[in-house]
Design a protein around this motif. Structure first.
Motif: not given
Lengths: 193, 137
Positions: B16, B20, B40-43, B45-47, B49-51, B53-54
């Protein structure tokens, strides 16, 4: 299929995949934070004898040490079996800025994949002041800074922010203060050495 | 067997990071120059999606693979360490174009010079460990 995933991935796919990695680690009973590996390696090397910080059971980080071996293997797979046909395509503005600083941006794969700037980072430039500062001091700041802050991009920017941690938000602000200061003020000077 | 799972997750991470282009020094320069949305798009989307998930894990009280309830520890509220350490790491990130994860992936790609950067990072971590009692947190 292989051809399809060999293209550079769109940022939305990439971001979702990073979240997946974080989830898999959480589901496996651990957490996503790579810079702890520096502490674990120092501790495994016997650093506990000179600093209390390294007196902990580093073996509980055996999963992280395995993970970083995987991260290296993944890199090897990605540049062989899944190699992109072209180097990293950065914006024209960045290309112009970097060329203005004397850094060649690879136009085809013969000139590099665009992952590291080869004319700046190699074993010959390591003996120059510029190379020493960028690689050795740069690496030092990564190790010192991430351990001082208690996390890096994975532990603070991804895990910490997504768990709504204020210390992580402050750390990420710090990442950008340092990054912008380096990019716009210090880097042009270092490159002129 | 337990460790083999982490090897596989690590391999996925390395793929990844490479595909990426988050391992690219050039991409990091582009990010700090605000000249592309890519990183910025990568971080971002990850954040996001991470929110999610948490949030879902906290609400659903999911169990992990060993059958234990998943719990999240808060980061220690050492704000001074966050801002000073974060800034120092930011300087290093813009110099080497890599954060800790990509350092290992770059070596795996055959960029042996990055071993020097990892060696220096270990020295940096060691120095932090020694100075820790004297540093403000």
């Amino acid at each position: 299929m292989i051809e399809f995933i060999s293209q550079p991935w769109h940022w939305s796919i990439s971001g979702a995949m990073i979240a997946l990695v974080m989830f898999l680690l959480i589901y496996s009973g651990e957490r996503f934070g790579v810079s702890s590996s520096f502490r674990a390696i120092c501790s495994a090397g016997g650093a506990g004898r000179i600093a209390d910080y390294f007196n902990y059971n580093w073996k509980k980080h055996d999963w992280l040490l395995t993970f970083i071996v995987g991260a290296a293997i993944g890199g090897a797979i990605a540049v062989t079996l899944l190699a992109s046909p072209d180097p990293v395509q950065i914006s024209a503005a960045t290309q112009a800025d970097l060329e203005g600083l004397g850094i060649a941006v690879p136009k085809n794969t013969d000139q590099g994949m665009g992952f590291i700037p080869h004319d700046l980072f190699n074993f010959e430039t390591l003996t120059t002041l510029k190379g020493l500062i960028l690689m050795v001091l740069g690496g030092f700041l990564i190790g010192f800074g991430t351990r001082y802050a208690g996390g890096c991009t994975s532990g603070h920017a991804i895990t910490g922010l997504s768990n709504l941690q204020i210390p992580s938000l402050i750390a990420v602000i710090g990442f950008f203060i340092g990054g912008l200061l380096m990019t716009f003020v210090l880097l042009p000077f270092i490159l002129s050495l | 067997m337990r460790l083999f799972r982490f090897l596989l997750i690590g391999i996925l991470f390395g793929v990844v990071m490479t595909k990426s282009e988050a391992v690219s020094w050039f991409r990091i320069q582009e990010m700090f120059r605000f000249q592309s949305f890519h990183m910025y798009g990568i971080i971002g989307v990850a954040v996001v999606a991470g929110v999610l998930i948490h949030f879902l894990i906290k609400r659903g009280q999911f169990k992990n693979i060993s059958g234990e309830a998943i719990q999240f520890a808060d980061k220690p509220k050492t704000y001074t360490a966050s801002i000073i350490g974060g800034t120092l790491f930011g300087l290093g990130w813009a110099m080497t174009g890599a954060c800790p994860g990509p350092l290992y992936t770059l070596v795996g790609q055959g960029n042996w010079i990055v071993l020097v950067v990892i060696g220096s990072a270990l020295l940096g971590a060691l120095t932090y460990g020694i100075l820790r009692p004297k540093l403000p947190h």
